[in-house]
Design an enzyme around this catalytic site. Structure first.
Site, PDB file in Angstrom:
ATOM      1  N   SER A  77       0.844  -1.200   0.000  1.00  0.00           N
ATOM      2  CA  SER A  77       0.000   0.000   0.000  1.00  0.00           C
ATOM      3  C   SER A  77       0.869   1.235   0.000  1.00  0.00           C
ATOM      4  O   SER A  77       1.984   1.241   0.551  1.00  0.00           O
ATOM      5  CB  SER A  77      -0.897   0.017   1.238  1.00  0.00           C
ATOM      6  OG  SER A  77      -1.583   1.258   1.356  1.00  0.00           O
ATOM      7  N   TYR A 125      -1.719  -0.405  10.308  1.00  0.00           N
ATOM      8  CA  TYR A 125      -1.857  -0.771   8.904  1.00  0.00           C
ATOM      9  C   TYR A 125      -0.654  -0.287   8.102  1.00  0.00           C
ATOM     10  O   TYR A 125      -0.047  -1.049   7.340  1.00  0.00           O
ATOM     11  CB  TYR A 125      -3.145  -0.176   8.337  1.00  0.00           C
ATOM     12  CG  TYR A 125      -3.352  -0.493   6.876  1.00  0.00           C
ATOM     13  CD1 TYR A 125      -3.782  -1.751   6.476  1.00  0.00           C
ATOM     14  CD2 TYR A 125      -3.100   0.469   5.896  1.00  0.00           C
ATOM     15  CE1 TYR A 125      -3.975  -2.046   5.120  1.00  0.00           C
ATOM     16  CE2 TYR A 125      -3.288   0.182   4.547  1.00  0.00           C
ATOM     17  CZ  TYR A 125      -3.723  -1.076   4.169  1.00  0.00           C
ATOM     18  OH  TYR A 125      -3.883  -1.367   2.837  1.00  0.00           O
TER      19      TYR A 125
END
Length: 267
Positions: A150, A163
């Site tokens: 990501s 995350y």
């Protein structure tokens, strides 16, 4: 389009019931894959829809339920491809998050949140590579692993600190595995930015998702909010013969978000 460059391929996609995982599975079938293993953790109905879309395009779809955080499940997922004697491409797409977008609120997340996210986003991907290694090495050309990281792991932004940290770890692991598993296996990663999928609907109402979508478009130089299909092509490229000399690479697929001074707000 790249024609039928996946002709005869056996492909495994984790987290393939919806969103980017579904788009990757469908795109590999469109390009000629003969067997697509559709992994899902919970939603059998959504996974069956992915399988239906894969089979409409002429590939055989095999459903493989399992949680990649569980090593035994990873081995079962990989074994779903064993009948073909090889895995040409493994897409480590399964992932999870904890929504705590105000990163300065350190009490919004816990040690348990970190461990839970790492167990899926990092350890799960590692376990899948380990489980699939012999089948990847049996592919006629180097087997390809594509990890879904990501932009959060590059910029330290995103849905929460755990995350972003887990995706940063996944990107580093991509380098380690690319070095360790060469020359028989290639390992690369994509780093998507915002993807307009049902992911955000799990934590936000429709109005907030709409604002997020508009904010994502405004924050990117290309002025777009990416769909799963927009990003899937980049992932599939890294597993294709066109990238046969690419390993240890991280490809940012974020509509240029990393170039912008603006930040994507999840409020």
């Amino acid at each position: 389009m790249s024609g039928r460059d996946f002709d005869g391929f056996t492909v495994v996609v984790t987290g393939a019931s919806t969103g980017l995982g579904r788009a990757i599975a469908v795109e590999t079938a469109r390009r000629g894959a003969s067997l697509v293993v559709v992994n899902f953790a919970r939603s059998a109905e959504e996974a069956e829809e992915t399988a239906r879309q894969v089979e409409v395009l002429g590939a055989k779809a095999v459903l493989a339920q399992g949680d990649v955080a569980d090593d035994a499940d990873c081995r079962r997922i990989a074994q779903a491809a064993a009948a073909s004697g090889r895995i040409d491409a493994l897409f480590n797409n399964a992932g999870m998050t904890k929504f705590a977008p105000q990163h300065g609120d350190l009490d919004a997340v816990s040690a348990e949140d970190f461990l839970k996210l790492y167990s899926v986003n990092v350890v799960g991907a590692f376990q899948m590579v380990r489980a699939a290694r012999s089948l990847l090495e049996a592919a006629p050309r180097p087997g390809a692993v594509v990890n879904t990281s990501s932009i959060a792991g590059v910029m330290g932004n995103g849905s929460s600190v755990p995350y972003a940290a887990s995706k940063g770890a996944m990107t580093t692991m991509t380098l380690s595995l690319a070095r360790a598993l060469a020359p028989k296996i290639r390992v690369n990663a994509i780093c998507p930015g915002f993807i307009d999928t049902p992911w955000f609907g799990k934590a936000m109402d429709e109005d907030r998702v709409a604002r997020l979508r508009a904010g994502a478009a405004a924050a990117t130089p290309l002025q777009v909010a990416s769909t799963a299909e927009d990003v899937a092509g980049a992932a599939v490229f890294l597993a294709s013969p066109a990238s046969r000399h690419v390993t240890g690479e991280t490809l940012l697929v974020d509509a240029g978000l990393h170039l912008s001074a603006a930040t994507l707000s999840m409020r």
